[in-house]
Design a protein around this motif. Structure first.
Motif, PDB file in Angstrom:
ATOM      1  N   PRO A 187      54.252  23.543  32.506  1.00  0.00           N
ATOM      2  CA  PRO A 187      54.188  24.415  31.320  1.00  0.00           C
ATOM      3  C   PRO A 187      53.167  25.544  31.491  1.00  0.00           C
ATOM      4  CG  PRO A 187      54.346  22.134  30.630  1.00  0.00           C
ATOM      5  CD  PRO A 187      54.173  22.121  32.130  1.00  0.00           C
ATOM      6  N   ALA A 188      52.031  25.260  32.126  1.00  0.00           N
ATOM      7  CA  ALA A 188      51.016  26.304  32.343  1.00  0.00           C
ATOM      8  C   ALA A 188      51.559  27.405  33.263  1.00  0.00           C
ATOM      9  CB  ALA A 188      49.749  25.693  32.943  1.00  0.00           C
ATOM     10  N   GLU A 189      52.269  27.011  34.316  1.00  0.00           N
ATOM     11  CA  GLU A 189      52.861  28.006  35.221  1.00  0.00           C
ATOM     12  C   GLU A 189      53.906  28.847  34.491  1.00  0.00           C
ATOM     13  OE1 GLU A 189      52.523  25.758  39.542  1.00  0.00           O
ATOM     14  OE2 GLU A 189      54.100  25.117  38.152  1.00  0.00           O
ATOM     15  N   LYS A 190      54.714  28.197  33.679  1.00  0.00           N
ATOM     16  CA  LYS A 190      55.725  28.930  32.898  1.00  0.00           C
ATOM     17  C   LYS A 190      55.056  29.906  31.936  1.00  0.00           C
ATOM     18  CE  LYS A 190      59.194  25.261  33.017  1.00  0.00           C
ATOM     19  NZ  LYS A 190      59.929  24.268  32.212  1.00  0.00           N
ATOM     20  N   GLY A 191      53.952  29.479  31.313  1.00  0.00           N
ATOM     21  CA  GLY A 191      53.211  30.348  30.403  1.00  0.00           C
ATOM     22  C   GLY A 191      52.645  31.555  31.136  1.00  0.00           C
ATOM     23  N   THR A 192      52.125  31.341  32.338  1.00  0.00           N
ATOM     24  CA  THR A 192      51.589  32.437  33.150  1.00  0.00           C
ATOM     25  C   THR A 192      52.688  33.436  33.493  1.00  0.00           C
ATOM     26  OG1 THR A 192      49.870  31.015  34.053  1.00  0.00           O
ATOM     27  CG2 THR A 192      50.424  32.987  35.326  1.00  0.00           C
ATOM     28  N   ILE A 193      53.853  32.940  33.810  1.00  0.00           N
ATOM     29  CA  ILE A 193      54.984  33.818  34.148  1.00  0.00           C
ATOM     30  C   ILE A 193      55.407  34.626  32.918  1.00  0.00           C
ATOM     31  CG2 ILE A 193      57.407  33.850  34.886  1.00  0.00           C
ATOM     32  CD1 ILE A 193      56.578  31.200  36.483  1.00  0.00           C
ATOM     33  N   MET A 194      55.461  33.981  31.764  1.00  0.00           N
ATOM     34  CA  MET A 194      55.826  34.688  30.533  1.00  0.00           C
ATOM     35  C   MET A 194      54.800  35.772  30.228  1.00  0.00           C
ATOM     36  SD  MET A 194      57.910  35.245  28.054  1.00  0.00           S
ATOM     37  CE  MET A 194      58.994  33.917  27.579  1.00  0.00           C
ATOM     38  N   HIS A 195      53.519  35.466  30.390  1.00  0.00           N
ATOM     39  CA  HIS A 195      52.468  36.478  30.186  1.00  0.00           C
ATOM     40  C   HIS A 195      52.688  37.664  31.131  1.00  0.00           C
ATOM     41  CE1 HIS A 195      50.001  33.753  27.773  1.00  0.00           C
ATOM     42  NE2 HIS A 195      49.172  34.760  27.559  1.00  0.00           N
ATOM     43  N   LEU A 196      53.003  37.370  32.374  1.00  0.00           N
ATOM     44  CA  LEU A 196      53.226  38.419  33.362  1.00  0.00           C
ATOM     45  C   LEU A 196      54.400  39.307  32.960  1.00  0.00           C
ATOM     46  CD1 LEU A 196      52.581  39.679  36.142  1.00  0.00           C
ATOM     47  CD2 LEU A 196      54.102  37.964  37.142  1.00  0.00           C
ATOM     48  N   VAL A 197      55.471  38.700  32.513  1.00  0.00           N
ATOM     49  CA  VAL A 197      56.655  39.467  32.093  1.00  0.00           C
ATOM     50  C   VAL A 197      56.317  40.344  30.885  1.00  0.00           C
ATOM     51  CG1 VAL A 197      58.996  39.274  31.144  1.00  0.00           C
ATOM     52  CG2 VAL A 197      58.326  37.873  33.103  1.00  0.00           C
ATOM     53  N   LEU A 198      55.609  39.789  29.913  1.00  0.00           N
ATOM     54  CA  LEU A 198      55.226  40.575  28.734  1.00  0.00           C
ATOM     55  C   LEU A 198      54.265  41.698  29.109  1.00  0.00           C
ATOM     56  CD1 LEU A 198      54.848  37.735  26.066  1.00  0.00           C
ATOM     57  CD2 LEU A 198      56.673  39.446  26.224  1.00  0.00           C
ATOM     58  N   GLN A 199      53.459  41.458  30.134  1.00  0.00           N
ATOM     59  CA  GLN A 199      52.543  42.493  30.622  1.00  0.00           C
ATOM     60  C   GLN A 199      53.317  43.646  31.273  1.00  0.00           C
ATOM     61  OE1 GLN A 199      49.937  41.041  33.701  1.00  0.00           O
ATOM     62  NE2 GLN A 199      49.247  43.079  34.234  1.00  0.00           N
ATOM     63  N   LYS A 200      54.380  43.313  31.970  1.00  0.00           N
ATOM     64  CA  LYS A 200      55.114  44.315  32.748  1.00  0.00           C
ATOM     65  C   LYS A 200      56.159  45.087  31.940  1.00  0.00           C
ATOM     66  CE  LYS A 200      53.184  43.512  36.730  1.00  0.00           C
ATOM     67  NZ  LYS A 200      52.321  44.515  37.332  1.00  0.00           N
ATOM     68  N   ILE A 201      56.569  44.551  30.821  1.00  0.00           N
ATOM     69  CA  ILE A 201      57.632  45.216  30.052  1.00  0.00           C
ATOM     70  C   ILE A 201      57.134  46.558  29.513  1.00  0.00           C
ATOM     71  CG2 ILE A 201      57.195  44.209  27.773  1.00  0.00           C
ATOM     72  CD1 ILE A 201      60.410  43.672  27.993  1.00  0.00           C
ATOM     73  N   ASN A 202      58.012  47.533  29.485  1.00  0.00           N
ATOM     74  CA  ASN A 202      57.658  48.857  28.978  1.00  0.00           C
ATOM     75  C   ASN A 202      57.814  48.854  27.448  1.00  0.00           C
ATOM     76  OD1 ASN A 202      57.469  51.521  28.182  1.00  0.00           O
ATOM     77  ND2 ASN A 202      58.894  52.297  29.705  1.00  0.00           N
ATOM     78  N   PRO A 203      56.705  48.907  26.716  1.00  0.00           N
ATOM     79  CA  PRO A 203      56.786  48.811  25.256  1.00  0.00           C
ATOM     80  C   PRO A 203      57.427  50.028  24.592  1.00  0.00           C
ATOM     81  CG  PRO A 203      54.540  49.242  25.933  1.00  0.00           C
ATOM     82  CD  PRO A 203      55.332  49.032  27.183  1.00  0.00           C
ATOM     83  N   LYS A 204      57.561  51.123  25.317  1.00  0.00           N
ATOM     84  CA  LYS A 204      58.140  52.341  24.735  1.00  0.00           C
ATOM     85  C   LYS A 204      59.665  52.386  24.882  1.00  0.00           C
ATOM     86  CE  LYS A 204      54.171  54.229  23.605  1.00  0.00           C
ATOM     87  NZ  LYS A 204      53.796  54.508  22.245  1.00  0.00           N
ATOM     88  N   GLU A 205      60.200  51.474  25.662  1.00  0.00           N
ATOM     89  CA  GLU A 205      61.638  51.487  25.939  1.00  0.00           C
ATOM     90  C   GLU A 205      62.397  50.631  24.926  1.00  0.00           C
ATOM     91  OE1 GLU A 205      64.497  50.521  29.769  1.00  0.00           O
ATOM     92  OE2 GLU A 205      62.464  51.271  30.066  1.00  0.00           O
ATOM     93  N   ASP A 206      63.632  51.047  24.628  1.00  0.00           N
ATOM     94  CA  ASP A 206      64.521  50.256  23.775  1.00  0.00           C
ATOM     95  C   ASP A 206      65.305  49.298  24.659  1.00  0.00           C
ATOM     96  OD1 ASP A 206      63.911  51.412  21.253  1.00  0.00           O
ATOM     97  OD2 ASP A 206      65.131  53.161  21.771  1.00  0.00           O
ATOM     98  N   TYR A 207      65.291  48.029  24.309  1.00  0.00           N
ATOM     99  CA  TYR A 207      65.971  47.015  25.112  1.00  0.00           C
ATOM    100  C   TYR A 207      67.094  46.373  24.322  1.00  0.00           C
ATOM    101  CZ  TYR A 207      62.176  47.098  28.549  1.00  0.00           C
ATOM    102  OH  TYR A 207      61.283  47.481  29.510  1.00  0.00           O
TER     103      TYR A 207
END
Length: 179
Positions: free
Chosen positions: A12-32
């Protein structure tokens, strides 16, 4: 000589780290939409930021939920956005240990997941949480992390000389929770 265990499940900790990484990398200005989220995850894999096993642990709907949330919409209009920012703050030991006789300072360090200046020049603090939580247990999540957010808030206010207007926990299970 170290063999990678391809069948080993991620913790679960590894999965949480991966989710944090994905949220860090997503472009907040883009429409998805869901397709664009899946393309985004594929690009992260192609760039070697995550591997295929890690990509499979990410639910694209959870990423889409974040981009469509109140926070996601505010980020699209934000004047400034800061992700994964380290901080250091000195705290009197007596505050942590509740001992009035302690005079020492304790250096606390951490990383703030996200903070931004919204369209109205207000400072907003966000901490991502990937703990499994239900709506009924939301108060438990807030109680568990309230102290951590207080430290983040204090560090931000001291370093930026600006008051934090709003604090959020962004739960990947429940969405945003205003503190």
């Amino acid at each position: 000589f170290i063999k990678e265990d391809k069948d080993k499940k991620l913790t679960p900790a590894e999965k949480g780290t991966i989710m944090h990484l994905v949220l860090q990398k997503i472009n907040p200005k883009e429409d998805y939409d869901l397709e664009k989220v899946k393309e985004f995850l594929l690009k992260l894999e192609e760039k070697g930021i995550i591997n295929s096993k890690e990509k499979e642990t990410i639910n694209p709907n959870k990423i889409l939920q974040f981009t469509n949330s109140k926070l996601g919409k505010e980020l699209k209009e934000a004047k400034e956005i800061y992700k994964e920012k380290p901080f250091y703050i000195s705290i009197p030991a007596k505050e942590i240990y509740k001992d009035k006789n302690l005079e020492e300072e304790i250096l606390v360090q951490g990383i703030i997941d996200l903070y931004y200046i919204d369209k109205n020049d207000k400072l907003v603090l966000v901490d991502y949480k990937t703990d499994y939580i239900t709506e009924e247990n939301k108060d438990e999540l807030i109680k568990r992390y309230k102290g951590q957010l207080e430290l983040y808030k204090r560090a931000l206010e001291e370093s930026l000389q600006k008051r934090v207007d709003r604090e959020y926990i962004y739960s990947t299970y429940l969405g945003e929770i205003e503190i």
